[in-house]
Design a protein around this motif. Structure first.
Motif, PDB file in Angstrom:
ATOM      1  N   UNK A 115     -25.966   6.798   3.266  1.00 55.09           N
ATOM      2  CA  UNK A 115     -24.657   6.909   2.618  1.00 55.09           C
ATOM      3  C   UNK A 115     -23.544   6.944   3.652  1.00 55.09           C
ATOM      4  N   UNK A 116     -23.750   7.740   4.688  1.00 58.40           N
ATOM      5  CA  UNK A 116     -22.733   7.901   5.728  1.00 58.40           C
ATOM      6  C   UNK A 116     -22.489   6.622   6.523  1.00 58.40           C
ATOM      7  N   UNK A 117     -23.499   5.749   6.591  1.00 56.64           N
ATOM      8  CA  UNK A 117     -23.412   4.551   7.429  1.00 56.64           C
ATOM      9  C   UNK A 117     -23.298   3.258   6.610  1.00 56.64           C
ATOM     10  N   UNK A 118     -22.832   3.399   5.378  1.00 60.44           N
ATOM     11  CA  UNK A 118     -22.675   2.224   4.524  1.00 60.44           C
ATOM     12  C   UNK A 118     -21.474   2.436   3.603  1.00 60.44           C
ATOM     13  N   UNK A 119     -21.206   1.433   2.811  1.00 62.23           N
ATOM     14  CA  UNK A 119     -20.179   1.520   1.776  1.00 62.23           C
ATOM     15  C   UNK A 119     -20.815   1.660   0.401  1.00 62.23           C
ATOM     16  N   UNK A 120     -22.046   2.099   0.374  1.00 64.13           N
ATOM     17  CA  UNK A 120     -22.782   2.233  -0.884  1.00 64.13           C
ATOM     18  C   UNK A 120     -22.334   3.477  -1.640  1.00 64.13           C
ATOM     19  N   UNK A 121     -22.473   3.410  -2.950  1.00 60.84           N
ATOM     20  CA  UNK A 121     -22.227   4.563  -3.795  1.00 60.84           C
ATOM     21  C   UNK A 121     -23.514   5.218  -4.255  1.00 60.84           C
ATOM     22  N   UNK A 122     -24.635   4.532  -4.032  1.00 68.08           N
ATOM     23  CA  UNK A 122     -25.951   5.038  -4.422  1.00 68.08           C
ATOM     24  C   UNK A 122     -26.984   4.525  -3.434  1.00 68.08           C
ATOM     25  N   UNK A 123     -27.802   5.439  -2.949  1.00 71.18           N
ATOM     26  CA  UNK A 123     -28.816   5.119  -1.937  1.00 71.18           C
ATOM     27  C   UNK A 123     -30.162   5.688  -2.348  1.00 71.18           C
ATOM     28  N   UNK A 124     -31.232   4.939  -2.040  1.00 66.95           N
ATOM     29  CA  UNK A 124     -32.591   5.462  -2.166  1.00 66.95           C
ATOM     30  C   UNK A 124     -33.226   5.448  -0.787  1.00 66.95           C
ATOM     31  N   UNK A 157     -34.332  13.293   2.342  1.00 62.79           N
ATOM     32  CA  UNK A 157     -32.945  13.610   1.987  1.00 62.79           C
ATOM     33  C   UNK A 157     -32.002  13.259   3.132  1.00 62.79           C
ATOM     34  N   UNK A 158     -32.396  13.554   4.363  1.00 60.05           N
ATOM     35  CA  UNK A 158     -31.556  13.213   5.521  1.00 60.05           C
ATOM     36  C   UNK A 158     -31.414  11.701   5.674  1.00 60.05           C
ATOM     37  N   UNK A 159     -32.478  10.958   5.373  1.00 65.46           N
ATOM     38  CA  UNK A 159     -32.401   9.499   5.417  1.00 65.46           C
ATOM     39  C   UNK A 159     -31.396   8.982   4.385  1.00 65.46           C
TER      40      UNK A 159
END
Length: 169
Positions: free
Chosen positions: A100-109, A93-95
C-alpha cells in the motif's frame, strides 16, 4: 481457435470467474488493486492483468519470494522476518502495508506460505493472506491447505486471496 493473446483457459474456470468479478467490482468502485506475493510467485498479478477491459484497474504487483526482496521492495525489517518467520501473520500484514505504501492502490492482497515440499519445520500448505485497504485496518487469514503439492496449494491460495479482496471492496 485458441486464445493466443492471454492465458484464458490456463487457470481453472472458477478462478478466472473470481478474478473477473473482482476486477469488475474494482472498476465500478474506482479502487486500484495491487499484490504482494511470495508463495504464489506473481500468479495473482498475472491473473489480474489478463482480463481485457478491466486490467487497467490493476496498479502493480510485487513478487517478493526471498526475505531480502520483502525487505528491499516492501520495507519489511529483517528482524521482524527473523523473529516471526517469513510465513506468518505479522509478515503477511507487513507485506500488505508495504505494498500500500509503495503503490497507488486502494486495495492490496499479500500472500506468504509454504507451497511445498517444505523442510522439517515447514508445514506444507500453510498460507497467510492479508488484505489491506488504504486508510483501513488489514484483515488476515491463516489457511492450512494440506500437503497437496505446489500447484494445488497455489490455486487454493489464489481462490482465498480473490475472495478476501472481493469482500474487502
Amino acid at each position: 481457435m485458441a486464445d493466443t493473446e492471454s492465458l484464458k483457459g490456463a487457470m481453472p474456470a472458477d478462478i478466472e470467474e473470481m478474478a473477473q468479478n473482482l476486477l469488475s467490482a474494482a472498476c465500478e468502485k474506482g479502487v486500484p488493486l495491487a499484490t504482494a506475493e511470495s508463495c504464489t510467485g506473481g500468479l495473482l498479478a498475472s491473473l489480474l492483468t489478463d482480463i481485457p477491459g478491466c486490467s487497467h484497474i490493476f496498479e502493480r504487483g510485487f513478487v517478493t519470494y526471498s526475505d531480502a526482496a520483502k525487505c528491499d521492495l516492501l520495507g519489511l525489517h529483517r528482524k521482524q522476518i527473523d523473529e516471526c518467520g517469513a510465513v506468518s501473520r505479522d509478515v503477511a500484514i507487513a507485506m500488505a502495508q508495504g505494498a500500500l505504501d509503495r503503490s497507488n492502490a486502494g486495495l492490496v492482497a499479500a500472500l506468504t506460505g509454504f507451497a511445498g515440499p517444505g523442510g522439517d519445520d515447514d508445514e506444507e500448505g500453510l498460507v497467510h493472506i492479508a488484505v489491506a485497504r488504504a486508510n483501513g485496518e488489514p484483515r488476515h487469514e491463516e489457511f492450512h491447505f494440506g500437503a497437496k503439492g505446489r500447484g494445488p496449494i497455489r490455486l487454493e491460495a489464489l481462490r482465498a486471496a480473490l475472495a478476501m479482496m472481493h469482500e474487502a471492496l
